[in-house]
Design an enzyme around this catalytic site. Structure first.
Site, PDB file in Angstrom:
ATOM      1  N   ASP A 195       0.896  -1.085   0.058  1.00  0.00           N
ATOM      2  CA  ASP A 195      -0.211   0.023  -0.080  1.00  0.00           C
ATOM      3  C   ASP A 195       1.027   1.298  -0.079  1.00  0.00           C
ATOM      4  OD1 ASP A 195      -2.394   1.654   0.013  1.00  0.00           O
ATOM      5  OD2 ASP A 195      -2.449   1.554   2.218  1.00  0.00           O
ATOM      6  N   ASN A 200       2.003   6.748   3.586  1.00  0.00           N
ATOM      7  CA  ASN A 200       2.567   5.891   4.382  1.00  0.00           C
ATOM      8  C   ASN A 200       4.270   5.833   4.504  1.00  0.00           C
ATOM      9  OD1 ASN A 200      -0.059   4.499   4.934  1.00  0.00           O
ATOM     10  ND2 ASN A 200       0.220   3.205   3.432  1.00  0.00           N
ATOM     11  N   ASP A 215       2.001   1.389   8.246  1.00  0.00           N
ATOM     12  CA  ASP A 215       0.942   0.713   7.957  1.00  0.00           C
ATOM     13  C   ASP A 215       1.536  -0.392   6.963  1.00  0.00           C
ATOM     14  OD1 ASP A 215      -0.381   2.435   9.287  1.00  0.00           O
ATOM     15  OD2 ASP A 215      -1.646   3.703   7.514  1.00  0.00           O
TER      16      ASP A 215
END
Length: 278
Positions: A195, A200, A215
């Protein structure tokens, strides 16, 4: 995807008791549906999934991934506490310093971009055979099939040009490419963030250098284009125009030493990702 918590236990009951004078402050971060809290002294974050929210298993997976990546010194968080019970689970992690790259204006993001790309390269250079977590295309495609079958696709996650196209047709277009993409993945599997969006990647706002990754719930071995597609696409809204976008693209592929980027692979994984959330 943010899930409704109506009728579920209060997630705050699962937070560990902080030191005297310190409190847990709610934060709105990510798409997992977890309740996220920041300690008021800034040293830790907590994620809470209550029983019945379908997130406890996912949070347990994030804990294992976070523990696994920490020794590689990429600036990722360390697990400080973990608690699971019949009521749910709570994961406490050290705070990664800096601000999310998504909060930077275009000029500063361009300055931070090479160090962010380098951090992604370091992640991809970890020997894939050492990673116990898989993010296989076959698994992610099955997940997309399930999300589409349940009519659970969030159209806000789709490219604006695709929002009026029925998700089953989007999935069928990807299915045609699946044999080719599976063969490519078999030849070029690396440790992926899973992701790799701007929120992030943490950046020091003073030096404009990447400080770490957060994350990690989708971390696992996959085609490197899983990360490259999101990394490029998620930054598009930050740029001032085509020149910024071209500069960022060139900087990324120069840093990764990819002389001829495969736009077909980029488009495939960018099309698949929004169908896997739901």
């Amino acid at each position: 995807m943010h899930l409704s918590t109506q009728g579920l236990p209060d997630p705050r009951h699962l937070l560990p008791v902080p030191p005297a004078g310190i409190e847990w402050l709610p934060v709105n971060l990510g798409e997992s549906g977890d309740s996220v809290y920041r300690r008021s002294d800034g040293v830790a974050f907590a994620k809470v999934s209550v029983s019945g929210s379908d997130g406890v298993e996912s949070l347990a997976g994030e804990r294992l991934r976070t523990e696994w990546l920490a020794p590689f010194d990429l600036g990722s968080a360390k697990v400080l506490d973990w608690h699971a019970s019949q009521e749910g689970a709570c994961l406490v992690m050290s705070a990664v310093p800096g601000v999310p790259a998504s909060e930077l204006p275009a000029g500063q993001l361009l300055q931070a971009w090479p160090s962010m790309a380098h951090r992604l390269r370091l992640l991809h250079e970890i020997p894939a055979a050492s990673c116990p977590f898989a993010r296989a295309l076959s698994t992610m495609f099955e997940r997309a099939c399930d999300v589409v079958a349940r009519n659970a696709v969030n159209k806000e996650f789709l490219d604006p040009e695709q929002q009026d196209i029925p998700p089953p047709l989007l999935l069928d277009a990807l299915r045609v490419q699946l044999p080719l993409r599976l063969a490519q993945e078999a030849r070029d599997r690396v440790v992926c963030h899973g992701d790799a969006c701007m929120p992030n990647f943490m950046v020091d706002p003073r030096t404009l250098r990447c400080t770490g990754l957060i994350d990690l719930g989708r971390l696992g071995t996959a085609d490197r284009y899983v990360d490259l597609s999101l990394f490029l696409a998620n930054a598009r809204d930050s740029w001032r125009g085509p020149d910024d976008e071209l500069a960022a693209r060139k900087s990324l592929f120069d840093t990764l030493e990819i002389g001829e980027p495969d736009d077909g692979r980029l488009d495939f994984y960018l099309g698949l990702d929004p169908l896997t959330w739901g």
